[in-house]
Design an enzyme around this catalytic site. Structure first.
Site, short mmCIF file in Angstrom:
data_model
loop_
_atom_site.label_atom_id
_atom_site.label_comp_id
_atom_site.label_asym_id
_atom_site.label_seq_id
_atom_site.Cartn_x
_atom_site.Cartn_y
_atom_site.Cartn_z
N ASP A 43 0.85 -1.20 0.00
CA ASP A 43 0.00 0.00 0.00
C ASP A 43 0.89 1.25 0.00
O ASP A 43 1.69 1.44 0.91
CB ASP A 43 -0.88 -0.05 1.26
CG ASP A 43 -1.79 1.16 1.40
OD1 ASP A 43 -1.96 1.90 0.41
OD2 ASP A 43 -2.34 1.34 2.50
N ASP A 47 -4.21 3.82 2.67
CA ASP A 47 -5.64 3.58 2.91
C ASP A 47 -5.94 2.13 3.26
O ASP A 47 -7.10 1.74 3.41
CB ASP A 47 -6.48 4.03 1.69
CG ASP A 47 -6.18 3.20 0.45
OD1 ASP A 47 -5.26 2.34 0.50
OD2 ASP A 47 -6.85 3.40 -0.58
N ASP A 51 -1.74 -0.66 -3.90
CA ASP A 51 -1.92 0.18 -5.08
C ASP A 51 -0.65 0.16 -5.95
O ASP A 51 0.36 -0.44 -5.57
CB ASP A 51 -2.28 1.62 -4.67
CG ASP A 51 -1.38 2.14 -3.55
OD1 ASP A 51 -0.17 1.80 -3.58
OD2 ASP A 51 -1.86 2.84 -2.65
N ASP A 229 -8.63 -13.75 -18.54
CA ASP A 229 -9.57 -14.26 -17.54
C ASP A 229 -10.67 -15.12 -18.18
O ASP A 229 -11.21 -14.76 -19.22
CB ASP A 229 -10.22 -13.05 -16.85
CG ASP A 229 -10.99 -13.43 -15.61
OD1 ASP A 229 -10.40 -13.97 -14.67
OD2 ASP A 229 -12.22 -13.17 -15.58
N GLU A 292 -6.32 -18.34 -18.80
CA GLU A 292 -6.92 -18.96 -17.62
C GLU A 292 -8.12 -19.75 -18.14
O GLU A 292 -9.17 -19.18 -18.44
CB GLU A 292 -7.38 -17.91 -16.61
CG GLU A 292 -7.82 -18.58 -15.31
CD GLU A 292 -9.14 -18.08 -14.71
OE1 GLU A 292 -9.41 -18.42 -13.55
OE2 GLU A 292 -9.91 -17.38 -15.40
C1 NOJ Z 1 -11.21 -15.80 -12.67
C2 NOJ Z 1 -10.52 -14.88 -11.73
O1 NOJ Z 1 -9.25 -15.38 -11.43
C3 NOJ Z 1 -11.40 -14.74 -10.53
O2 NOJ Z 1 -10.77 -14.09 -9.47
C4 NOJ Z 1 -12.65 -14.03 -10.95
O3 NOJ Z 1 -13.54 -13.96 -9.86
C5 NOJ Z 1 -13.35 -14.75 -12.11
N1 NOJ Z 1 -12.43 -15.18 -13.12
C6 NOJ Z 1 -14.36 -13.85 -12.75
O4 NOJ Z 1 -13.72 -12.82 -13.43
#
Ligand code: NOJ
Length: 568
Positions: A43, A47, A51, A229, A292
């Protein structure tokens, strides 16, 4: 006790695939990437939430650790309904985390230190506060604005039932009903995650163009690539067919829901990544895409890393492999072979911000399914055993050819926070599961940098957005740096030796005829690796020199249980 012998070697792979030029120079095939979860790394402004300035201040520690790259979880403008995986503006930084200038400064500093910067891209869904979703709500049914998302009329006489039986990965329904301008109930929209994360319609050309433009925006700013993602979810099966069996509890039936539902891994999703790859290739040749994708079997995962698509895909099957020699060997062999079939490296990972940290996971009794968080009333991990196994698992992973991802804090041996006050939980899974599943807060606790400082040195004020468990004090970075035998020093040495011995671009040959089926033993180049996953010591190779081990060896020529050793 038994002697490890090397007389039979089974070659599983050479890391260099048909598409690679000079694998040793190709960081995408061999890099160790450190995942920064921005809100919990450091941080800068006090806060209590990490960041970008905080990260900049601590990048030196990562260069010192010896990683090749960092991956930043989302920092975009976001209402934070899912810790930033709900993006309201893909081209701006949330004020919580800083500014675009901070991002530029971060990239510049990282590059000065020799670190690449991978950022998180969230293409399956936006925030409901994204301007296009707000426009879609305002424009009403049948409008072009609604076409960019997945709106449908409800079933039932008055449209009171959701359009199909899909459920959210965070539990509860995957559809939310809208309200029309006149206050009457309206259409439904799809969200595979939280209500505040509407899914984009990837059949729409404007959505595709928009993301190509977003990619360019960050590539132009110096990002070295993207972790993508839920990469396997963008395209849904035509007609959005029902799940075959209505599934109320996806966790109880992961095969049925998370892997095989009509929302996952549709063949046409690959068109998207082919177009992204073509765009990346217009830039300097070393930008990266990492998927992912929770996809099974491995052959389906390999589709994401074909020569004209992404460069990496997390090997979650390995992450979920139990601490068992036969299972690990099978998983490693199959993973390497599967990736090799498309000329790609394997991307190893043991922890991230979505799973119980491996120092806790491997301390749980039995080899049951991975829990979605651990609460105070649950069976608690054995901390000592968990850490010992985690260190052994890490040394095993870092000796494998390919690339590897580390999750912030694992280099300190951090466990999950397993008795977090339920009132403090922020993962939407907690409330969407009607307070039955802890969710992921336990692995997202702010890092301990200094044992004696308020908030363990996380920031200048001592505030931390989640409290740190007591165990974090002794594990703080300053208690470990330079301390022989500490987990931090174990990681630093491993990363240095991995580079020196060329293990990332190396190859894997299993050594058969082991004295114990509980020992994993292989050769990668000059290095002989042995991991004792069993419960009794085994004798080490006579004459071999130990260059690294996950714990101090007893000195009697044996390899104790839950220990990995590197020999030359
Ligand atoms: C995978 C991400 O790693 C996770 O943290 C997230 O909640 C979901 N996708 C939705 O975006």
């Amino acid at each position: 006790m038994s002697v490890i012998e090397t007389n039979t070697l089974e070659t599983v792979s050479a890391a260099a695939g048909p598409e690679s030029g000079s694998p040793a120079d190709d960081w995408r095939r061999t890099a160790v990437v450190y995942q920064i979860y921005p809100r919990s790394f450091a941080d800068g402004d006090g806060d209590g939430i990490g960041d970008l300035p905080g990260i900049i201040g601590r990048l030196g520690a990562l260069a010192e650790l010896g990683v090749d790259a960092v991956w930043l979880s989302p920092f975009y403008k976001s209402p934070q309904a899912d810790a930033g995986y709900d993006v309201a503006d893909y081209r701006d930084i949330d004020p919580l985390f800083g500014t675009l200038d901070d991002f530029d400064a971060l990239v510049a500093k990282a590059h000065d230190l020799g670190l690449k910067v991978i950022i998180d891209l969230v293409p399956n869904h936006s925030s409901d506060e994204h301007v296009w979703f707000q426009q879609a709500l305002a424009a009403g049914p049948g409008s072009p604005e609604r076409e960019r998302y997945i709106f449908r009329d409800g079933l039932g006489e008055r449209g009171e039932l959701p359009p199909n039986n899909w459920v959210s990965c965070f539990r509860g329904p995957a559809w939310t009903r809208t309200t029309n301008a006149d206050g009457t109930p309206g259409q439904w929209y799809l969200h595979l995650f939280d209500t505040k994360q509407p899914d984009w319609n990837w059949e729409h050309p404007e959505v595709r163009e928009e993301f190509l433009s977003v990619l360019r925006f960050w590539l132009d700013r110096g990002a070295d690539g993207f972790r993508v993602d839920v990469a396997h979810a963008l395209i849904k099966a035509p007609g959005l067919p029902d799940l075959v069996h209505p599934i109320q509890d996806p966790e109880a039936d992961p095969e049925g829901f998370f892997m095989n539902g009509p929302m996952w891994d549709q063949d046409r999703v690959h068109e998207v990544y082919q177009s992204w790859r073509a765009l990346l290739d217009e830039y300097s040749p070393d930008r990266i895409l990492c998927a992912e994708a929770w996809v099974q079997p491995l052959s389906r995962l390999a589709n994401y890393v074909r020569p004209d698509e992404m460069h990496q895909a997390f090997n979650f099957e390995y992450l979920d492999t139990p601490w068992n020699a036969a299972a690990l060997r099978t998983s490693i062999t199959a993973s390497v072979a599967s990736n090799e079939s498309v000329g790609a490296p394997t991307t190893w990972v043991l922890s991230n911000h979505d799973v119980v940290r491996h120092a806790s996971r491997l301390g749980l009794p039995g080899n049951g399914p991975r829990p979605n968080g651990i609460r105070a009333g649950d069976v608690q991990p054995d901390a000592e055993l968990g850490l010992r196994r985690a260190r052994a698992a890490t040394l095993l992973m870092l000796a494998l050819p390919g690339s590897a991802y580390l999750y912030q804090g694992e280099e300190l041996g951090l466990p999950d926070h397993t008795d977090l006050d339920d009132d403090l939980r922020q993962d939407p899974t907690w409330w969407r599961s009607e307070y039955t599943e802890a969710g992921r807060d336990g692995c997202r606790v702010p890092l301990p940098w200094q044992a004696d400082a308020p908030g363990l040195g996380f920031g200048p004020t001592g505030l931390t957005w989640l409290p740190q468990p007591e165990a974090y004090t002794e594990l703080a970075r300053d208690r470990q740096l330079g301390v022989a035998g500490s987990t931090l020093e174990m990681y630093r040495t491993a990363l240095r030796l991995r580079r020196e011995y060329g293990l990332g671009p190396g190859s894997l040959e299993w050594a058969d005829d082991l004295g114990s089926g509980d020992v994993l033993s292989f050769v990668n180049g000059q290095v002989r690796v042995a991991a004792n996953i069993g419960t009794t010591p085994v004798a080490l190779l006579a004459g071999a020199t130990v260059v690294h081990s996950s714990v101090e060896l007893p000195g009697d020529g044996t390899l104790p249980p839950d220990t990995t050793v590197w020999l030359v």
